[in-house]
Design a protein around this motif. Sequence first.
Motif, PDB file in Angstrom:
ATOM      1  N   GLY A  34      -8.483  -3.094  -4.409  1.00  0.00           N
ATOM      2  CA  GLY A  34      -7.913  -2.038  -5.236  1.00  0.00           C
ATOM      3  C   GLY A  34      -6.622  -1.437  -4.731  1.00  0.00           C
ATOM      4  N   VAL A  35      -6.046  -1.989  -3.656  1.00  0.00           N
ATOM      5  CA  VAL A  35      -4.790  -1.469  -3.110  1.00  0.00           C
ATOM      6  C   VAL A  35      -3.629  -2.029  -3.927  1.00  0.00           C
ATOM      7  CG1 VAL A  35      -3.293  -1.335  -1.088  1.00  0.00           C
ATOM      8  CG2 VAL A  35      -5.794  -1.289  -0.822  1.00  0.00           C
ATOM      9  N   GLU A  36      -2.708  -1.160  -4.313  1.00  0.00           N
ATOM     10  CA  GLU A  36      -1.583  -1.580  -5.144  1.00  0.00           C
ATOM     11  C   GLU A  36      -0.791  -2.702  -4.481  1.00  0.00           C
ATOM     12  OE1 GLU A  36       0.871   1.806  -5.656  1.00  0.00           O
ATOM     13  OE2 GLU A  36       0.936   2.306  -3.531  1.00  0.00           O
ATOM     14  N   GLU A  37      -0.183  -3.530  -5.315  1.00  0.00           N
ATOM     15  CA  GLU A  37       0.485  -4.739  -4.841  1.00  0.00           C
ATOM     16  C   GLU A  37       1.742  -4.463  -4.019  1.00  0.00           C
ATOM     17  OE1 GLU A  37       0.007  -8.031  -5.134  1.00  0.00           O
ATOM     18  OE2 GLU A  37      -1.751  -8.167  -6.411  1.00  0.00           O
ATOM     19  N   VAL A  38       2.514  -3.460  -4.351  1.00  0.00           N
ATOM     20  CA  VAL A  38       3.836  -3.280  -3.758  1.00  0.00           C
ATOM     21  C   VAL A  38       3.762  -2.440  -2.481  1.00  0.00           C
ATOM     22  CG1 VAL A  38       6.172  -2.437  -4.119  1.00  0.00           C
ATOM     23  CG2 VAL A  38       4.899  -3.449  -6.028  1.00  0.00           C
ATOM     24  N   PHE A  39       4.306  -3.003  -1.377  1.00  0.00           N
ATOM     25  CA  PHE A  39       4.432  -2.278  -0.117  1.00  0.00           C
ATOM     26  C   PHE A  39       5.897  -2.022   0.241  1.00  0.00           C
ATOM     27  CE2 PHE A  39       0.149  -3.993   1.327  1.00  0.00           C
ATOM     28  CZ  PHE A  39      -0.478  -2.785   1.114  1.00  0.00           C
ATOM     29  N   GLY A  40       6.812  -2.513  -0.557  1.00  0.00           N
ATOM     30  CA  GLY A  40       8.226  -2.395  -0.230  1.00  0.00           C
ATOM     31  C   GLY A  40       8.620  -3.429   0.797  1.00  0.00           C
ATOM     32  N   ASN A  41       9.553  -3.083   1.668  1.00  0.00           N
ATOM     33  CA  ASN A  41      10.053  -4.021   2.678  1.00  0.00           C
ATOM     34  C   ASN A  41       9.300  -3.914   4.004  1.00  0.00           C
ATOM     35  OD1 ASN A  41      12.048  -4.988   0.915  1.00  0.00           O
ATOM     36  ND2 ASN A  41      13.429  -3.290   1.456  1.00  0.00           N
ATOM     37  N   ILE A  42       8.250  -3.125   4.028  1.00  0.00           N
ATOM     38  CA  ILE A  42       7.472  -2.957   5.262  1.00  0.00           C
ATOM     39  C   ILE A  42       6.565  -4.164   5.464  1.00  0.00           C
ATOM     40  CG2 ILE A  42       5.891  -1.451   6.502  1.00  0.00           C
ATOM     41  CD1 ILE A  42       6.723   0.799   4.654  1.00  0.00           C
ATOM     42  N   ARG A  43       6.428  -4.586   6.716  1.00  0.00           N
ATOM     43  CA  ARG A  43       5.521  -5.706   7.014  1.00  0.00           C
ATOM     44  C   ARG A  43       4.109  -5.331   6.578  1.00  0.00           C
ATOM     45  NH1 ARG A  43       5.108  -7.270  12.756  1.00  0.00           N
ATOM     46  NH2 ARG A  43       3.908  -8.983  11.834  1.00  0.00           N
ATOM     47  N   PRO A  44       3.376  -6.287   5.989  1.00  0.00           N
ATOM     48  CA  PRO A  44       2.011  -5.983   5.500  1.00  0.00           C
ATOM     49  C   PRO A  44       1.116  -5.386   6.577  1.00  0.00           C
ATOM     50  CG  PRO A  44       2.720  -8.130   4.715  1.00  0.00           C
ATOM     51  CD  PRO A  44       3.763  -7.673   5.684  1.00  0.00           C
ATOM     52  N   GLU A  45       1.187  -5.912   7.816  1.00  0.00           N
ATOM     53  CA  GLU A  45       0.323  -5.412   8.889  1.00  0.00           C
ATOM     54  C   GLU A  45       0.596  -3.925   9.152  1.00  0.00           C
ATOM     55  OE1 GLU A  45       0.749  -9.738   9.202  1.00  0.00           O
ATOM     56  OE2 GLU A  45       2.215  -8.096   9.147  1.00  0.00           O
ATOM     57  N   LYS A  46       1.863  -3.568   9.213  1.00  0.00           N
ATOM     58  CA  LYS A  46       2.226  -2.176   9.476  1.00  0.00           C
ATOM     59  C   LYS A  46       1.856  -1.280   8.300  1.00  0.00           C
ATOM     60  CE  LYS A  46       6.082   0.797  10.825  1.00  0.00           C
ATOM     61  NZ  LYS A  46       7.528   0.875  11.166  1.00  0.00           N
ATOM     62  N   ALA A  47       2.116  -1.775   7.082  1.00  0.00           N
ATOM     63  CA  ALA A  47       1.820  -0.975   5.891  1.00  0.00           C
ATOM     64  C   ALA A  47       0.321  -0.717   5.759  1.00  0.00           C
ATOM     65  CB  ALA A  47       2.348  -1.692   4.650  1.00  0.00           C
ATOM     66  N   VAL A  48      -0.497  -1.749   5.976  1.00  0.00           N
ATOM     67  CA  VAL A  48      -1.954  -1.589   5.857  1.00  0.00           C
ATOM     68  C   VAL A  48      -2.487  -0.698   6.969  1.00  0.00           C
ATOM     69  CG1 VAL A  48      -4.165  -2.803   5.920  1.00  0.00           C
ATOM     70  CG2 VAL A  48      -2.259  -3.778   4.644  1.00  0.00           C
ATOM     71  N   ALA A  49      -1.938  -0.829   8.178  1.00  0.00           N
ATOM     72  CA  ALA A  49      -2.380   0.024   9.286  1.00  0.00           C
ATOM     73  C   ALA A  49      -2.111   1.492   8.978  1.00  0.00           C
ATOM     74  CB  ALA A  49      -1.678  -0.393  10.576  1.00  0.00           C
ATOM     75  N   GLU A  50      -0.932   1.791   8.458  1.00  0.00           N
ATOM     76  CA  GLU A  50      -0.603   3.169   8.095  1.00  0.00           C
ATOM     77  C   GLU A  50      -1.473   3.654   6.946  1.00  0.00           C
ATOM     78  OE1 GLU A  50       1.277   5.239   9.610  1.00  0.00           O
ATOM     79  OE2 GLU A  50       2.062   3.839  11.106  1.00  0.00           O
ATOM     80  N   LEU A  51      -1.750   2.756   5.995  1.00  0.00           N
ATOM     81  CA  LEU A  51      -2.613   3.115   4.868  1.00  0.00           C
ATOM     82  C   LEU A  51      -4.002   3.508   5.357  1.00  0.00           C
ATOM     83  CD1 LEU A  51      -2.989   1.190   1.522  1.00  0.00           C
ATOM     84  CD2 LEU A  51      -5.009   1.682   2.885  1.00  0.00           C
ATOM     85  N   LEU A  52      -4.577   2.705   6.261  1.00  0.00           N
ATOM     86  CA  LEU A  52      -5.918   2.998   6.777  1.00  0.00           C
ATOM     87  C   LEU A  52      -5.928   4.304   7.565  1.00  0.00           C
ATOM     88  CD1 LEU A  52      -7.014  -0.582   7.932  1.00  0.00           C
ATOM     89  CD2 LEU A  52      -7.845   0.679   5.945  1.00  0.00           C
ATOM     90  N   LYS A  53      -4.900   4.506   8.366  1.00  0.00           N
ATOM     91  CA  LYS A  53      -4.832   5.726   9.161  1.00  0.00           C
ATOM     92  C   LYS A  53      -4.785   6.955   8.260  1.00  0.00           C
ATOM     93  CE  LYS A  53      -2.098   8.059  12.731  1.00  0.00           C
ATOM     94  NZ  LYS A  53      -0.915   7.983  13.621  1.00  0.00           N
TER      95      LYS A  53
ATOM     96  N   ASN B 260      -2.275   7.168  -2.483  1.00  0.00           N
ATOM     97  CA  ASN B 260      -1.300   7.430  -3.546  1.00  0.00           C
ATOM     98  C   ASN B 260      -1.999   7.681  -4.886  1.00  0.00           C
ATOM     99  OD1 ASN B 260       0.819   7.156  -1.760  1.00  0.00           O
ATOM    100  ND2 ASN B 260       1.184   4.991  -2.270  1.00  0.00           N
ATOM    101  N   GLY B 261      -3.131   8.388  -4.806  1.00  0.00           N
ATOM    102  CA  GLY B 261      -3.860   8.722  -6.020  1.00  0.00           C
ATOM    103  C   GLY B 261      -4.653   7.587  -6.603  1.00  0.00           C
ATOM    104  N   ARG B 262      -4.728   6.467  -5.895  1.00  0.00           N
ATOM    105  CA  ARG B 262      -5.449   5.297  -6.407  1.00  0.00           C
ATOM    106  C   ARG B 262      -6.658   5.015  -5.519  1.00  0.00           C
ATOM    107  NH1 ARG B 262      -3.134   0.736  -9.310  1.00  0.00           N
ATOM    108  NH2 ARG B 262      -4.689  -0.931  -9.430  1.00  0.00           N
ATOM    109  N   ARG B 263      -7.798   4.818  -6.128  1.00  0.00           N
ATOM    110  CA  ARG B 263      -9.023   4.571  -5.377  1.00  0.00           C
ATOM    111  C   ARG B 263      -9.086   3.108  -4.933  1.00  0.00           C
ATOM    112  NH1 ARG B 263     -15.199   5.916  -7.494  1.00  0.00           N
ATOM    113  NH2 ARG B 263     -16.295   5.072  -5.667  1.00  0.00           N
ATOM    114  N   PHE B 264      -9.546   2.885  -3.684  1.00  0.00           N
ATOM    115  CA  PHE B 264      -9.756   1.519  -3.208  1.00  0.00           C
ATOM    116  C   PHE B 264     -10.998   1.488  -2.313  1.00  0.00           C
ATOM    117  CE2 PHE B 264      -7.317   3.394   0.211  1.00  0.00           C
ATOM    118  CZ  PHE B 264      -7.783   2.779   1.364  1.00  0.00           C
ATOM    119  N   SER B 265     -11.459   0.297  -2.019  1.00  0.00           N
ATOM    120  CA  SER B 265     -12.687   0.117  -1.237  1.00  0.00           C
ATOM    121  C   SER B 265     -12.422  -0.806  -0.055  1.00  0.00           C
ATOM    122  CB  SER B 265     -13.801  -0.477  -2.113  1.00  0.00           C
ATOM    123  OG  SER B 265     -14.034   0.329  -3.247  1.00  0.00           O
ATOM    124  N   ILE B 266     -13.262  -0.664   0.975  1.00  0.00           N
ATOM    125  CA  ILE B 266     -13.158  -1.488   2.182  1.00  0.00           C
ATOM    126  C   ILE B 266     -14.516  -2.147   2.432  1.00  0.00           C
ATOM    127  CG2 ILE B 266     -12.587  -1.550   4.632  1.00  0.00           C
ATOM    128  CD1 ILE B 266     -11.064   1.044   4.256  1.00  0.00           C
TER     129      ILE B 266
END
Length: 254
Positions: free
Chosen positions: A98-117, A174-180
Motif C-alpha cells: 500500500g505504499v505509494e509508488e513515487v519516492f522521487g530521486n531518493i534511493r529506495p533503501e533510504k526512502a523506505v528506512a525513513e518511511l518506517l522510522k 502521507n495520509g495513506r494507510r499501508f501494512s507490513i
Amino acid sequence: MTAVGELHGKIDNLASDLRSEILSVRAEFKKLTEEVRRENATLATRIGDLEEEANSHANRVVALEAKVNTLSTQVSRLTDKTEDLEYRQRRDNCRLIGVEEVFGNIRPEKAVAELLKEALALDYTPTLDRAHRRLQPRSKDAVAPRPIIVKFHYFQEKVDVLRKAMVAGTITHNGRRFSIYPDYSAAVRKKRAIFTEVRGLLRRCSGVKYGLLYPATLKITTPAGDQVSFEDPIKAKHYIETNLCPRDTGESVS
C-alpha cells in the motif's frame, strides 16, 4: 425263394452302406478330434505365454510403484528443503503493502528506512540492504501500488519493526494507510491463507490471543491461559465454535 434271396441281398447292401457311413463318420470324428486337440494345445501354449507375460508386467508394475513411492518421498523431502532454504533467504525480509509508488530521486533503501522510522515512531533509522518493488508491471490504477520487498541488514530490527507494526494496528504515511508483513514464499502464503476465516472468528472472541507460527500452525491462547495448536482450519473452526463461542457481530467473516 427268389424273393427271399433278393431281400437278403438288399439287406447285405444296406449293411455294407451303413458300415461305410459309420467308418466315414468315425474318420471324420477322429479328424475333428485331432484338430480340436491341436487347437487346445495351441491355446494352452498361448495362455501359458500370456500368463507368463502378465506375471512379468505385474512384477514391473510392483517395481514401478515402489520406485514412484521412493521418488515421491524424495520430491517431498526436496520440496521441504527448498521451502526451508527460501524461508532462510527471506528471514530478514518484510513486505510493505500500500505504499505509494513515487519516492522521487531518493534511493529506495533510504526512502523506505525513513518511511518506517516516521510511520512507526522509531528512535533509530533501520539499516536496509535492499528495497525494491515487486517485479511486476506497474498498475495503471494508482490505488493499487506494487508491494515493496525490504531486506533488513539486522534481523532484530526486522523483528522490532514487525512487532511495532502489530502494536500500532493502523499505519499511515502521507495520509495513506499501508501494512507490513513478513515476506513469506508463495507456497507458505497459500498455506497460511486457509486460516483467514478462522482468524476472523478469533477476532470476535473476547480475551483470546492467537498467532500463526511458521509455516502455518495456528496457536490459540484461551482466556484461561490454555494453549492449543491447529494445522487443520476445519478442526480449529470446530474448536472455536464449540469452546470459545465467538459473539455474533452481524457481519460476514471474510
